[in-house]
Scaffold this motif. Structure first.
Motif, PDB file in Angstrom:
ATOM      1  N   TYR A   1      -0.392  -8.177   1.159  1.00 15.68           N
ATOM      2  CA  TYR A   1      -0.505  -9.618   0.935  1.00 15.68           C
ATOM      3  C   TYR A   1       0.093  -9.824  -0.445  1.00 15.68           C
ATOM      4  CZ  TYR A   1      -3.749  -9.739   4.872  1.00 15.68           C
ATOM      5  OH  TYR A   1      -4.322  -9.646   6.124  1.00 15.68           O
TER       6      TYR A   1
ATOM      7  N   ARG B   1     -15.873  -0.884   6.070  1.00 14.31           N
ATOM      8  CA  ARG B   1     -16.515  -1.966   5.316  1.00 14.31           C
ATOM      9  C   ARG B   1     -15.663  -3.231   5.350  1.00 14.31           C
ATOM     10  NH1 ARG B   1     -17.964   1.379  -0.160  1.00 14.31           N
ATOM     11  NH2 ARG B   1     -20.023   2.093   0.461  1.00 14.31           N
ATOM     12  N   ASN B   2     -16.284  -4.350   4.972  1.00 11.46           N
ATOM     13  CA  ASN B   2     -15.513  -5.590   4.840  1.00 11.46           C
ATOM     14  C   ASN B   2     -14.350  -5.366   3.889  1.00 11.46           C
ATOM     15  OD1 ASN B   2     -17.296  -6.844   6.473  1.00 11.46           O
ATOM     16  ND2 ASN B   2     -18.342  -8.001   4.859  1.00 11.46           N
ATOM     17  N   GLY B   3     -13.179  -5.837   4.291  1.00 15.06           N
ATOM     18  CA  GLY B   3     -12.017  -5.714   3.419  1.00 15.06           C
ATOM     19  C   GLY B   3     -11.299  -4.382   3.538  1.00 15.06           C
ATOM     20  N   ALA B   4     -11.732  -3.513   4.461  1.00 17.36           N
ATOM     21  CA  ALA B   4     -11.098  -2.191   4.601  1.00 17.36           C
ATOM     22  C   ALA B   4      -9.688  -2.275   5.192  1.00 17.36           C
ATOM     23  CB  ALA B   4     -11.975  -1.286   5.464  1.00 17.36           C
ATOM     24  N   GLY B   5      -9.414  -3.384   5.892  1.00 18.38           N
ATOM     25  CA  GLY B   5      -8.071  -3.553   6.442  1.00 18.38           C
ATOM     26  C   GLY B   5      -8.018  -3.591   7.962  1.00 18.38           C
ATOM     27  N   LYS B   6      -9.170  -3.690   8.600  1.00 18.94           N
ATOM     28  CA  LYS B   6      -9.229  -3.594  10.068  1.00 18.94           C
ATOM     29  C   LYS B   6      -8.486  -4.752  10.745  1.00 18.94           C
ATOM     30  CE  LYS B   6     -13.731  -3.735   9.889  1.00 18.94           C
ATOM     31  NZ  LYS B   6     -13.893  -3.944   8.424  1.00 18.94           N
ATOM     32  N   THR B   7      -8.809  -5.977  10.300  1.00 19.05           N
ATOM     33  CA  THR B   7      -8.156  -7.141  10.908  1.00 19.05           C
ATOM     34  C   THR B   7      -6.654  -7.114  10.628  1.00 19.05           C
ATOM     35  OG1 THR B   7     -10.157  -8.453  10.724  1.00 19.05           O
ATOM     36  CG2 THR B   7      -8.106  -9.679  10.930  1.00 19.05           C
ATOM     37  N   THR B   8      -6.306  -6.733   9.415  1.00 13.53           N
ATOM     38  CA  THR B   8      -4.883  -6.663   9.064  1.00 13.53           C
ATOM     39  C   THR B   8      -4.164  -5.667   9.985  1.00 13.53           C
ATOM     40  OG1 THR B   8      -5.473  -7.134   6.772  1.00 13.53           O
ATOM     41  CG2 THR B   8      -3.251  -6.256   7.162  1.00 13.53           C
TER      42      THR B   8
ATOM     43  N   ALA C   1      -2.860  -3.831   1.654  1.00  8.81           N
ATOM     44  CA  ALA C   1      -4.069  -3.848   2.490  1.00  8.81           C
ATOM     45  C   ALA C   1      -4.128  -2.650   3.435  1.00  8.81           C
ATOM     46  CB  ALA C   1      -4.128  -5.142   3.293  1.00  8.81           C
TER      47      ALA C   1
HETATM   48  P1  ATP Z   1     -13.427  -8.049   7.327  1.00  6.89           P
HETATM   49  O1  ATP Z   1     -14.346  -7.356   8.278  1.00  6.89           O
HETATM   50  O2  ATP Z   1     -14.120  -8.610   6.140  1.00  6.89           O
HETATM   51  O3  ATP Z   1     -12.486  -9.019   7.984  1.00  6.89           O
HETATM   52  P2  ATP Z   1     -11.296  -6.134   7.303  1.00  6.89           P
HETATM   53  O4  ATP Z   1     -11.576  -4.682   7.280  1.00  6.89           O
HETATM   54  O5  ATP Z   1     -10.880  -6.748   8.584  1.00  6.89           O
HETATM   55  O6  ATP Z   1     -12.538  -6.885   6.715  1.00  6.89           O
HETATM   56  P3  ATP Z   1      -8.955  -7.360   6.226  1.00  6.89           P
HETATM   57  O7  ATP Z   1      -9.409  -8.738   6.583  1.00  6.89           O
HETATM   58  O8  ATP Z   1      -7.874  -6.758   7.005  1.00  6.89           O
HETATM   59  O9  ATP Z   1     -10.194  -6.373   6.206  1.00  6.89           O
HETATM   60  O10 ATP Z   1      -8.564  -7.364   4.685  1.00  6.89           O
HETATM   61  C1  ATP Z   1      -7.964  -6.257   4.032  1.00  6.89           C
HETATM   62  C2  ATP Z   1      -7.657  -6.598   2.589  1.00  6.89           C
HETATM   63  O11 ATP Z   1      -6.682  -7.624   2.557  1.00  6.89           O
HETATM   64  C3  ATP Z   1      -8.853  -7.143   1.804  1.00  6.89           C
HETATM   65  O12 ATP Z   1      -8.768  -6.643   0.485  1.00  6.89           O
HETATM   66  C4  ATP Z   1      -8.667  -8.624   1.840  1.00  6.89           C
HETATM   67  O13 ATP Z   1      -9.222  -9.210   0.682  1.00  6.89           O
HETATM   68  C5  ATP Z   1      -7.159  -8.764   1.838  1.00  6.89           C
HETATM   69  N1  ATP Z   1      -6.737  -9.977   2.555  1.00  6.89           N
HETATM   70  C6  ATP Z   1      -7.033 -10.297   3.836  1.00  6.89           C
HETATM   71  N2  ATP Z   1      -6.478 -11.472   4.171  1.00  6.89           N
HETATM   72  C7  ATP Z   1      -5.821 -11.912   3.078  1.00  6.89           C
HETATM   73  C8  ATP Z   1      -5.036 -13.069   2.788  1.00  6.89           C
HETATM   74  N3  ATP Z   1      -4.823 -14.002   3.716  1.00  6.89           N
HETATM   75  N4  ATP Z   1      -4.505 -13.167   1.552  1.00  6.89           N
HETATM   76  C9  ATP Z   1      -4.710 -12.211   0.622  1.00  6.89           C
HETATM   77  N5  ATP Z   1      -5.427 -11.093   0.828  1.00  6.89           N
HETATM   78  C10 ATP Z   1      -5.975 -10.948   2.041  1.00  6.89           C
END
Ligand code: ATP
Length: 230
Positions: free
Chosen positions: A11, A35-42, A16
């Motif tokens: 990002y 954990r939250n923010g680990a990058g799963k959704t990305t 990420a």
């Molecule tokens: P969650 O369960 O909280 O969704 P996650 O494991 O799916 O967590 P992601 O949402 O993929 O994690 O986020 C991975 C990293 O990218 C995190 O550090 C998050 O802050 C960052 N991030 C996610 N979306 C954005 C965005 N739109 N702009 C900037 N940074 C982002």
């Protein structure tokens, strides 16, 4: 079926995902835990082509799809079920099910959806707003199956649902698997994950740090829950 090599995502300046490599075989359910923010959704969004700042190689059914648009990936058979479920609230269940165009190779008929999810047949005239969280999740999965997806990328389908509904989602995923559909699933409930999936990857700060089978997840359940902060 799916093979990812060296997938990184950014990002802006912030990274990420860091060189993620994994594979999913046909007919498997594989989970991503972290954990939250680990990058799963990305990771799921990058696989679907919805995240632009990604690099690395994604092969699906022996084809390099890394530079294809989301639409073309859907045509090859990838389907994304977002965590907000994407149900159209004012439309009925049946309208939600008839709206998505067939894009993938193996579309489910309305009848097949209703046979697999009898609850959706019962609720077919109900608007999206009147559905429970579990029913919405069922509808979100069914909609992607209607498009013809062969590999579902599911973003935490059990999030916020009661234990009973989580159990129902498990049954649905087992039925989807029995129907020959492959699933890559974000799942924080590791106890549940070990009952539905075949293999698990733990993601931390954008990297796969551990890969586990069900026996290992069961043996380490409390440690994993503590690590995940659940
Ligand atoms: P969650 O369960 O909280 O969704 P996650 O494991 O799916 O967590 P992601 O949402 O993929 O994690 O986020 C991975 C990293 O990218 C995190 O550090 C998050 O802050 C960052 N991030 C996610 N979306 C954005 C965005 N739109 N702009 C900037 N940074 C982002």
């Amino acid at each position: 079926m799916l093979r990812i090599d060296g997938l990184s995502a950014w990002y802006g300046e912030a990274q990420a995902l860091r060189e993620v490599s994994l594979h999913v075989d046909e007919g498997e359910i594989v989970t991503l835990v972290g954990r939250n923010g680990a990058g799963k959704t990305t990771l799921l969004r990058s696989l679907m082509g919805l995240h632009r700042g990604a690099s690395g190689t994604i092969r699906f059914l022996d084809e390099d799809i890394s530079s294809l648009s989301p639409h073309k990936r859907a045509r090859r058979g990838l389907g994304y079920v977002p965590d907000d479920r994407g149900v159209f609230a004012t439309l009925s269940v049946e309208e939600n099910l008839t709206l998505p165009p067939v894009t993938g190779p193996d579309p489910w008929s309305l009848e097949r959806v209703y046979e697999t999810f009898p609850r959706l047949r019962e609720r077919r005239r109900f608007p999206g707003t009147k559905l429970s969280g579990g029913e919405q999740q069922m509808l979100a999965l069914a909609r992607v199956l209607r498009t013809g997806a062969r590999l579902l990328l599911c973003d935490e389908p059990t999030e916020g649902l009661s234990p009973l509904i989580v159990q129902q989602i498990g049954e649905i995923l087992r039925e989807v698997k029995a129907a020959g559909v492959t699933v890559l699933l974000i799942e924080q409930n590791v106890h549940f994950a070990a009952t539905v999936a075949d293999r698990h990857h733990l993601l931390a700060e954008g990297r796969i740090v551990e890969s586990m089978d069900n026996d290992e997840v069961r043996a380490r359940e409390s440690e994993l829950l503590q690590y995940l902060g659940i």
